[in-house]
Design a protein around this motif. Sequence first.
Motif: not given
Length: 218
Positions: A10, A13, A119, A124, A126-127, A129-130, A133, A170
Amino acid sequence: MAEMAVNAMNGLAAAVLLSAVLLMAIGRMRTLVSAFALQSLSLGLLAAVVGYTTGYMHMFVVAVITIGVKALLIPSILNSVMQRIGVSKEVEPSLRAPSSLLISAGMVVLGYYVAQPLIEKSGSVTAGALAVSLAVVLIGLFIMISRRKAITQVVALLVTENGIFMAAISLGYGMPLIVELGVSFDVLVAVLIMGVLVFRINQTFDSLDTSFLRRLRD
């Protein structure tokens, strides 16, 4: 340990997003390239943390390639081009910094709004961070159309590519290694070609302002 890894992801990101927002307000060319290098370094470290958390070893290779190519090699090439043509501060945005920052805030909100359904459905780690991105992609595209100098547009294109790369991390912990290698090589070749074009534009028009290109006729 897992909580520390999530906190690290986090934080990295957030660093990627903050560097993208700073690009909207920076007035000096070299600082602009340094901000891109910092963003790429944060992205590389994010890939390494994702590799550590998920056990996907290819993410460590991706992290090394990202830091080596995007955080070190490409900024060196851009700084070398600027040194050869004698450019240090020619960002000259079409909008003032406060307006650009306000628009970037709107893009962050839009990115979060668009990414939220994905999300919630994604499993995931890392979702989260979508949303960042998508905001980075939108900010990169906005910088590309709101700046007139060729090198600034090159940096904006690279920022957009960073956002797409982060989206791949992500949603699916990155792309297959062979694809990552191909993309990194393509980005490096594209920067070399664009560096030559920037040099030629400056030689021909004695300026990096791409608006001169609109006046070209057959």
